[in-house]
Scaffold this active site. Structure first.
Site, PDB file in Angstrom:
ATOM      1  N   TYR A 206     -74.996   2.922 -18.676  1.00 47.29           N
ATOM      2  CA  TYR A 206     -75.504   1.879 -17.785  1.00 47.29           C
ATOM      3  C   TYR A 206     -74.807   1.877 -16.427  1.00 47.29           C
ATOM      4  O   TYR A 206     -75.451   1.823 -15.377  1.00 47.29           O
ATOM      5  CB  TYR A 206     -75.311   0.534 -18.481  1.00 47.29           C
ATOM      6  CG  TYR A 206     -75.693  -0.689 -17.684  1.00 47.29           C
ATOM      7  CD1 TYR A 206     -77.027  -1.030 -17.482  1.00 47.29           C
ATOM      8  CD2 TYR A 206     -74.716  -1.532 -17.158  1.00 47.29           C
ATOM      9  CE1 TYR A 206     -77.383  -2.171 -16.766  1.00 47.29           C
ATOM     10  CE2 TYR A 206     -75.052  -2.672 -16.445  1.00 47.29           C
ATOM     11  CZ  TYR A 206     -76.385  -2.989 -16.253  1.00 47.29           C
ATOM     12  OH  TYR A 206     -76.726  -4.111 -15.548  1.00 47.29           O
ATOM     13  N   LYS A 210     -76.137   1.653 -11.969  1.00 41.98           N
ATOM     14  CA  LYS A 210     -75.895   0.574 -11.013  1.00 41.98           C
ATOM     15  C   LYS A 210     -75.048   1.052  -9.839  1.00 41.98           C
ATOM     16  O   LYS A 210     -75.210   0.564  -8.714  1.00 41.98           O
ATOM     17  CB  LYS A 210     -75.239  -0.612 -11.722  1.00 41.98           C
ATOM     18  CG  LYS A 210     -76.126  -1.221 -12.819  1.00 41.98           C
ATOM     19  CD  LYS A 210     -77.484  -1.642 -12.264  1.00 41.98           C
ATOM     20  CE  LYS A 210     -78.318  -2.377 -13.284  1.00 41.98           C
ATOM     21  NZ  LYS A 210     -79.621  -2.825 -12.747  1.00 41.98           N
TER      22      LYS A 210
END
Length: 356
Positions: A206, A210
């Site tokens: 993840y 970002k």
């Protein structure tokens, strides 16, 4: 000695007052301008069917915006459509939804075309890419396919938003769509995470997505200075833990150690996160940290990664923001001079501004 103590006390009081005034100034306490007014403006919002996206949609409707809601699940979109209609400030506001999977390559241009057709062929004013996903796991766990999870997270969190920003900017920056210098700017809002500033183990599939969003947004912020006649502002919102269906899904695979590291972090409701995010956008912040801890992470430019040398790296982290001011001033000046010499990119000889 008493005089020295009084002077010392006075110095502390004065220093505290100056610090408080500086913080208040930086946080906009002396300014009331809304840098992103939404009343009467048309907003496209992805990830609108749940969590922060749904909350942002209802709050923007309450502020008078026209909304185009984008998500995959039609049933939930219809529920949100009813909610934003109920929250609307005025009966003249218009709302619709478009079902789309933002992880599919090439998804953005058809959706944007459909949104503009619904808007009478007019340009959208604000686009907010909220949609995202998280699949926490330990990268080296032999029972989990972390690379496949990373690809899926990247398709949704980065490429989905990147494609939308590309489609939006190709429309907004076309010469025929220039609003003129000093006009109310259009806004593209990315959604990242505080983990883009401070990584935590367990989020290997993840975190990189970002970081990539933050890197793209910062690059676009500089590129958009090439188009002073087509003012566009880029923002990134950095939420932390949100009590949403998305958090429930990510907790299914989240390692126990990750939960332990996050134990002290407050979980905030989608409504509160959306409220803080919108407030930051209205203040004109390019990087909107929706919590005190998030702001500290943002300001600690070194982030949570390891240091090459704790002393040298720390000292330079204090000095570099001052140096960066002059570096950015020089770069922005060069961009402005380049535009003066050559014109905006699509207005150079041989460039028609038409899409490829």
């Amino acid at each position: 000695m008493d005089i020295l103590q009084e002077l010392s006390t006075s110095t502390i009081v004065i220093s505290a007052t100056v610090l408080a005034a500086t913080l208040a100034f930086a946080m906009g306490a002396f300014f009331s301008k809304n840098h992103m007014p939404v009343e009467g403006r048309t907003i496209l919002l992805t990830g609108a069917s749940e969590g922060m996206g749904r909350s942002a949609a209802t709050q923007l409707a309450a502020k008078g915006a026209h909304l185009i809601l984008v998500a995959r699940n039609v049933g939930r979109l219809e529920e949100v459509l009813a909610a934003v209609k109920a929250a609307a400030r005025s009966p003249s506001q218009r709302f619709t939804y478009i079902s789309a999977d933002i992880s599919e390559p090439g998804w953005a241009e058809p959706v944007l075309a459909e949104a503009m057709a619904w808007n009478g062929g007019r340009q959208l004013d604000i686009i907010w890419s909220v949609a995202g996903m998280s699949t926490p796991m330990l990268w080296a766990d032999p029972e989990m396919d972390a690379v496949a999870a990373l690809r899926q997270n990247m398709d949704v969190n980065f490429f989905g938003a990147a494609e939308l920003s590309r489609a939006a900017l190709r429309e907004w920056l076309a010469p025929e769509n220039g609003a003129g210098r000093g006009a109310e700017p259009r806004h593209f809002v990315f959604t990242a995470s505080v983990l883009a500033w401070f990584p935590i183990l367990g989020y290997a599939p993840y975190n990189p997505t970002k970081y990539a969003v933050r890197g793209l947004a910062d690059t676009l912020d500089m590129e958009l200075k090439l188009y002073p006649d087509n003012p566009v502002k880029v923002h990134v919102v950095y939420p932390a833990s949100i009590s949403s269906p998305g958090m429930e899904r990510e907790n299914r695979t989240k390692p126990a150690i990750t939960m332990e590291l996050e134990a002290e972090e407050p979980v905030v409701s989608p409504d509160e996160v959306a409220r803080r995010a919108i407030a930051g956008l209205e203040r004109g912040e390019p990087h909107v940290a929706v919590s005190f801890l998030g702001n500290l992470m943002r300001m600690a430019c070194l982030g949570g990664g390891p240091r090459n040398n704790w002393v040298i790296d720390t000292v330079w982290s204090w000095l570099l923001p001052i140096i960066y001011y002059f570096v950015l001033w020089d770069m922005y000046s060069k961009i402005a001079k380049w535009v003066q010499r050559n014109g905006q990119p699509w207005r150079q000889p041989g460039r028609t501004g038409k899409k490829e």
